[in-house]
Write an enzyme that holds these catalytic residues in place. Structure first.
Site, short mmCIF file in Angstrom:
data_model
loop_
_atom_site.label_atom_id
_atom_site.label_comp_id
_atom_site.label_asym_id
_atom_site.label_seq_id
_atom_site.Cartn_x
_atom_site.Cartn_y
_atom_site.Cartn_z
N LEU A 155 20.51 -19.40 -9.22
CA LEU A 155 20.02 -19.67 -10.62
C LEU A 155 19.37 -20.36 -10.84
O LEU A 155 19.73 -21.54 -11.01
CB LEU A 155 22.01 -19.39 -11.24
CG LEU A 155 22.84 -19.32 -11.09
CD1 LEU A 155 23.68 -19.01 -12.09
CD2 LEU A 155 22.70 -17.43 -10.88
N ASP A 156 18.15 -19.90 -11.58
CA ASP A 156 16.86 -20.91 -12.02
C ASP A 156 17.46 -21.21 -13.29
O ASP A 156 17.99 -20.64 -14.31
CB ASP A 156 15.91 -19.43 -11.87
CG ASP A 156 15.12 -20.45 -12.62
OD1 ASP A 156 14.18 -21.50 -10.97
OD2 ASP A 156 14.13 -20.30 -13.39
N THR A 204 19.23 -23.68 -14.87
CA THR A 204 20.06 -22.89 -16.06
C THR A 204 20.32 -24.24 -16.87
O THR A 204 20.90 -23.76 -17.66
CB THR A 204 21.30 -22.63 -14.88
OG1 THR A 204 21.60 -24.34 -14.81
CG2 THR A 204 21.27 -22.11 -14.09
N GLU A 232 19.77 -23.90 -10.16
CA GLU A 232 19.11 -24.99 -10.20
C GLU A 232 19.53 -25.61 -11.59
O GLU A 232 19.06 -25.05 -12.48
CB GLU A 232 17.64 -24.31 -10.13
CG GLU A 232 16.48 -25.61 -10.35
CD GLU A 232 15.36 -25.48 -10.92
OE1 GLU A 232 14.73 -26.40 -10.21
OE2 GLU A 232 15.10 -24.15 -11.48
N HIS A 238 14.90 -35.46 -3.57
CA HIS A 238 13.44 -35.43 -3.99
C HIS A 238 13.14 -36.44 -4.44
O HIS A 238 12.48 -36.90 -4.27
CB HIS A 238 12.96 -34.40 -3.99
CG HIS A 238 11.73 -33.71 -4.70
ND1 HIS A 238 11.17 -34.49 -5.20
CD2 HIS A 238 10.94 -33.19 -2.83
CE1 HIS A 238 9.44 -33.60 -5.49
NE2 HIS A 238 9.64 -33.25 -4.19
N HIS A 251 9.56 -24.77 -3.62
CA HIS A 251 8.77 -24.40 -4.20
C HIS A 251 7.79 -24.56 -5.71
O HIS A 251 7.18 -25.31 -5.65
CB HIS A 251 8.74 -22.50 -4.82
CG HIS A 251 9.81 -23.07 -5.84
ND1 HIS A 251 11.10 -22.57 -5.97
CD2 HIS A 251 9.77 -22.90 -7.31
CE1 HIS A 251 11.73 -22.67 -6.94
NE2 HIS A 251 10.81 -22.94 -7.87
N ASP A 252 8.84 -25.21 -5.96
CA ASP A 252 8.71 -26.14 -7.85
C ASP A 252 7.64 -27.16 -7.43
O ASP A 252 7.15 -28.16 -8.34
CB ASP A 252 9.57 -26.87 -8.34
CG ASP A 252 9.93 -25.87 -9.59
OD1 ASP A 252 8.95 -25.17 -9.23
OD2 ASP A 252 11.44 -25.23 -9.54
N GLN A 253 8.19 -28.53 -6.50
CA GLN A 253 7.86 -29.53 -5.95
C GLN A 253 6.51 -29.63 -5.17
O GLN A 253 5.52 -30.78 -5.23
CB GLN A 253 9.46 -30.45 -4.95
CG GLN A 253 10.22 -31.21 -6.17
CD GLN A 253 10.16 -31.38 -7.62
OE1 GLN A 253 9.05 -31.87 -7.95
NE2 GLN A 253 11.07 -30.81 -7.87
N GLY A 261 3.93 -26.72 -6.16
CA GLY A 261 4.01 -25.84 -6.85
C GLY A 261 3.71 -26.06 -7.62
O GLY A 261 1.89 -25.81 -9.04
N ASN A 262 4.10 -27.38 -9.15
CA ASN A 262 4.15 -27.30 -9.89
C ASN A 262 3.08 -29.13 -9.84
O ASN A 262 2.33 -29.31 -10.91
CB ASN A 262 5.08 -28.01 -10.09
CG ASN A 262 6.27 -26.91 -10.79
OD1 ASN A 262 5.75 -25.89 -11.52
ND2 ASN A 262 7.41 -26.83 -11.11
#
Length: 624
Positions: free
Chosen positions: A265-266, A268, A303, A331, A397-399, A401-402
């Site tokens: 769940l993205d 949250t 998440e 991370h 992807h976030d760490q 792509g962002n």
């Protein structure tokens, strides 16, 4: 009709197809059938007291197209469409999901403590960017040692490519990746290989282009709550019961119509719900209730940056009964230690081995301390939460792509340090997550990419560059002009994995290390409860784990520089046998041997690295 299924959208039943759409303020709705090669046909729907409009239409079959006309407006696609073959603005397609013949009847899923996640983006995982092409790579992932793949969101979005978090058709797999049955085949083939499949779903907002839900009802969106990406979903306001049901049924359809083994769940923390029972608890409960009488194991994972232990506590104790949560803290500590990042939320982390060890022992670092970045206390005490309920990663992807240029952490550090960090991640008891390509230290970045219309696309490009203005490296406008444009096709193409490079050095060596570590993780069967990690020095940590058979594993990891690390305690080093080091010749093209001095109980590192030791057979009994 089973617990999880309702008639939302379309249900094909023999020669009759039933249509159902929620539009509580519409007076007259017609379903417009757009069968190719035939004139469009309109059929009036019966409005119920519950705000649902229903119709049963004969002669409509799997593959036929349809839309809805509301009080003379439209026609519009179905907000519960199972497929949008012409894009999110086009007609919806009738899909008879029950026609697919599954081959996974004996599949029950993977226990959380055995889960090794591999996150991938369908569009960039392969050159073809399709469900079918991803399915062809499944044997590779099985051989690597992965036990579960996690797909970034596949709900349909506008344009040719997208990360998936701009999805607007939550029930419809993106047509650019393939058909609904192509997705089912991907899951089916994964199960045949013994791989679980998780799906990333987005319930905190809907994308900005093509979200027709508000055409049918203004109650889909909250009148009081907002997300960072626009209006929040209405989980606690007027008419919210139907919106909650819409989201819950979405979760259940992925689980039952596509046989997914888990949902991620993205974001949250961006879901605001002031109702007596939080929507996350309702989703988790509905998923498990729908599986009653089944042997299937399905994991609902969040998440969430808040570090709230209650999310994983049972509802009887006031929790939400989620299976696990992504733990960003690991991370962030590792990135600070390895690459020195200090902007933004990295300011909250010092990257010291003491902090890394504390994070690994607890599951997250912030357990209620003041967070300078958030400006308030963050986190709760995670005592009693199983290690497997924390998802750890070195990249996702976030760490990647962002970041302005989509760089992965191994692009910024030496390979020796990457190998050492990878060994730590994969030997820890928490549930590890890999991001596609990290197992061979892929050279490709993972950029932020979109394919919106020109007007919206220009705003996305401007917003992306403005977002980085608070970072020192992009303080002036000229420097921000070098940030890749999300709307450029090249941003998408540059993010596609280059599979050929994994056969070349030094990438092949890194891939061999990952395979060996994953094999070791699975075959040694070390208890997730009996693990301890402590700092050895400012550069190194040591972890001890006890196997299910009572034997011990010792992992010494040096994250920076060269140095000698001495051990204390009752164990003598020559009781241990070397399982592997990250400087073994199969794993490094320029190995610099890690020296183990048994008599002095010390390990000498020429550079960052890791050594895995195990009690020699019989040694533990001899010490007795």
């Amino acid at each position: 009709m089973s617990y999880w299924e309702n008639d939302l959208g379309t249900i094909v039943s023999g020669a009759i197809t039933r249509f159902c759409v929620w539009a509580p303020e519409a007076s007259v709705i017609e379903v417009v059938i757009e069968t190719p090669g035939r004139p469009a046909e309109s059929h009036a729907m019966l409005r119920g007291a519950d705000g649902f409009h229903r119709a049963a239409v004969g002669g409509v079959a799997d593959g036929d197209l349809y839309r809805y006309r509301l009080d003379g407006r439209g026609p519009f696609p179905d907000p519960a469409s199972r497929y949008q073959p012409q894009g999110v603005h086009g007609p919806s397609q009738v899909v008879d999901w029950s026609r697919y013949a599954w081959f996974d009847a004996g599949w029950a899923g993977i226990a959380l403590e055995d889960t090794i996640l591999y996150e991938l983006h369908i569009g960039t995982f392969t050159p073809e960017g399709t469900f079918a092409a991803a399915a062809e790579r499944l044997p590779y992932l099985k051989e690597l040692g992965i036990t579960a793949i996690e797909l970034m969101p596949v709900a349909d979005f506008p344009g040719r490519w997208n990360w998936g978090y701009d999805g607007v058709a939550p029930f419809a797999p993106a047509r650019c990746y393939g058909t609904p049955d192509d997705l089912r085949r991907l899951v089916d083939q994964a199960h045949g290989l013994g791989l679980a499949v998780h799906l990333d779903v987005v319930y905190n907002h809907l994308g900005p282009d093509g979200a027709y839900q508000s055409v049918f009802s203004r109650f889909y969106y909250s009148q009081t709550h907002h997300s960072p990406w626009g209006a929040g979903i209405n989980f606690d306001g007027p008419q919210s019961e139907m919106v909650r049901d819409y989201v819950i049924k979405n979760a259940l359809r992925w689980i039952h119509e596509y046989h997914f083994d888990g949902l991620r769940l993205d974001a949250t923390h961006a879901i605001v719900d002031d109702s007596p029972r939080h929507i996350l608890a309702s989703i988790a409960s509905a998923v498990q209730h729908s599986l009653e009488g089944s042997e299937r194991r399905v994991h609902v994972i969040a998440e969430d940056v808040r570090n709230m232990a209650g999310m994983m506590n049972p509802e009887s104790e006031g929790g939400w009964a989620l299976a696990a949560v992504w733990s960003d803290d690991f991370h962030h500590q590792m990135r600070r230690a390895l690459a020195g990042d200090s902007d933004g939320y990295f300011q909250d982390f010092d990257g010291s081995t003491k902090s890394i060890a504390a994070t690994a022992r607890q599951g997250w670092f912030y357990t209620g301390q003041h967070s300078p970045y958030f400006g308030k206390p963050r986190g709760t005490d995670p005592s009693g939460i199983a290690a497997s309920s924390f998802v750890f990663f070195l990249q996702n992807h976030d760490q990647a792509g962002n970041r302005a240029f989509g760089d992965r952490i191994h692009h910024k550090i030496e390979l020796a340090a990457w190998r050492a960090a990878s060994a730590l991640l994969l030997m820890l008891p928490e549930t590890p997550l890999l991001f596609m390509g990290q197992e061979w230290a892929a050279t490709t970045p993972f950029l932020f990419f979109t394919d919106h219309n020109a007007e919206l696309g220009a705003l996305v490009t401007e917003g992306r560059r403005k977002e980085f203005s608070r970072f020192a490296a992009f303080a002036d406008a000229a420097s921000r002009e070098h940030i890749p444009d999300p709307q450029s096709p090249e941003s998408f193409r540059a993010s596609q994995l280059c599979w050929a490079e994994r056969e070349r050095e030094p990438y092949a060596s890194v891939a061999r290390l990952y395979k060996r570590l994953l094999t070791l993780r699975k075959t040694l069967r070390y208890s997730v409860e009996n693990a301890d990690i402590t700092p050895l020095s400012e550069s190194s940590v040591v972890m001890r784990r006890t196997a299910l058979d009572g034997s011990d594993l010792l992992v010494i990891v040096r994250l920076s520089g060269a140095g000698r690390e001495a051990f204390s305690g009752a164990d003598v080093i020559d009781d241990w046998e070397v399982v592997l080091t990250t400087e073994d010749s199969p794993f490094a093209i320029d190995p610099q041997r890690i020296q183990i001095d048994s008599s002095a109980r010390a390990v000498e590192f020429a550079r960052p690295g890791a050594v895995v030791l195990r009690v020699a057979r019989g040694a533990k009994e001899q010490r007795g």
